[in-house]
Design an enzyme around this catalytic site. Structure first.
Site, PDB file in Angstrom:
ATOM      1  N   CYS A  57      -2.380  -2.637   7.343  1.00  0.00           N
ATOM      2  CA  CYS A  57      -1.865  -2.506   8.705  1.00  0.00           C
ATOM      3  C   CYS A  57      -2.080  -1.071   9.190  1.00  0.00           C
ATOM      4  CB  CYS A  57      -0.383  -2.868   8.737  1.00  0.00           C
ATOM      5  SG  CYS A  57       0.693  -1.587   8.039  1.00  0.00           S
ATOM      6  N   GLU A 111       0.822  -1.205   0.000  1.00  0.00           N
ATOM      7  CA  GLU A 111       0.000   0.000   0.000  1.00  0.00           C
ATOM      8  C   GLU A 111       0.863   1.266   0.000  1.00  0.00           C
ATOM      9  OE1 GLU A 111      -2.289  -3.092   2.490  1.00  0.00           O
ATOM     10  OE2 GLU A 111      -0.206  -2.528   2.134  1.00  0.00           O
ATOM     11  N   CYS A 170      -0.127   1.595   7.153  1.00  0.00           N
ATOM     12  CA  CYS A 170      -0.705   1.855   5.838  1.00  0.00           C
ATOM     13  C   CYS A 170      -2.031   2.604   5.951  1.00  0.00           C
ATOM     14  CB  CYS A 170      -0.884   0.549   5.078  1.00  0.00           C
ATOM     15  SG  CYS A 170       0.690  -0.238   4.644  1.00  0.00           S
TER      16      CYS A 170
END
Length: 158
Positions: free
Chosen positions: A83, A55, A86
């Site tokens: 996560c 990402e 990100c």
């Protein structure tokens, strides 16, 4: 097949290709106005970079493609649940539309879930395990204030 299915399939294909190349099972695609403007696969191991998530790499490429760190109006399609790092980057770049294929719950048995990190980060700093965060204020004049210098410089760039 809807556009979102096509974009999510592309993110998964990036992840599958990355697995074949010895990488982690993560891919991401950034879309604006129905057009893919950036794509990336996770490169943590390949680059020895803990921030080289699919990402983040896709966001960096999208920013370059658009000539701006603001990515409002863009959508992100990711093979796995983003996560906290990100997610923060996507929120800071003003992305409000995020779709992912595999959840943290599905990733957990394979050691790929970031749910525990997200839970830890949700706690106040002084309650997070293994973290020592210190604010050490600096004595400066108003003219020597780091943010004031930036503000003056940024204002002169307009």
């Amino acid at each position: 097949m809807s556009g979102s299915d096509r974009f999510l399939d592309e993110a998964i294909d990036l992840a599958l290709d990355n697995i074949r190349q010895g990488g982690r099972p993560f891919g991401a695609v950034v879309v604006k106005d129905g057009v893919v403007i950036a794509r990336a696969a996770n490169r943590m191991q390949a680059d020895s970079d803990p921030t080289a998530h699919a990402e983040l790499l896709a966001l960096r490429a999208a920013g370059k493609a658009l000539g701006s760190p603001r990515l409002d109006g863009c959508s992100v399609y990711a093979s796995g649940q983003p996560c906290p790092m990100c997610m923060a980057a996507m929120r800071m770049s003003d992305i409000g539309d995020i779709t992912f294929a595999y959840s943290d719950e599905q990733a957990e048995p394979f050691g790929l879930s970031t749910a525990a990190i997200a839970a830890e980060l949700a706690k106040p700093y002084d309650q997070q395990a293994g973290l020592s965060l210190k604010h050490q204020p600096q004595e400066v004049t108003e003219d020597g204030h780091l943010y004031r210098i930036w503000q003056r410089q940024a204002g002169s760039a307009d």
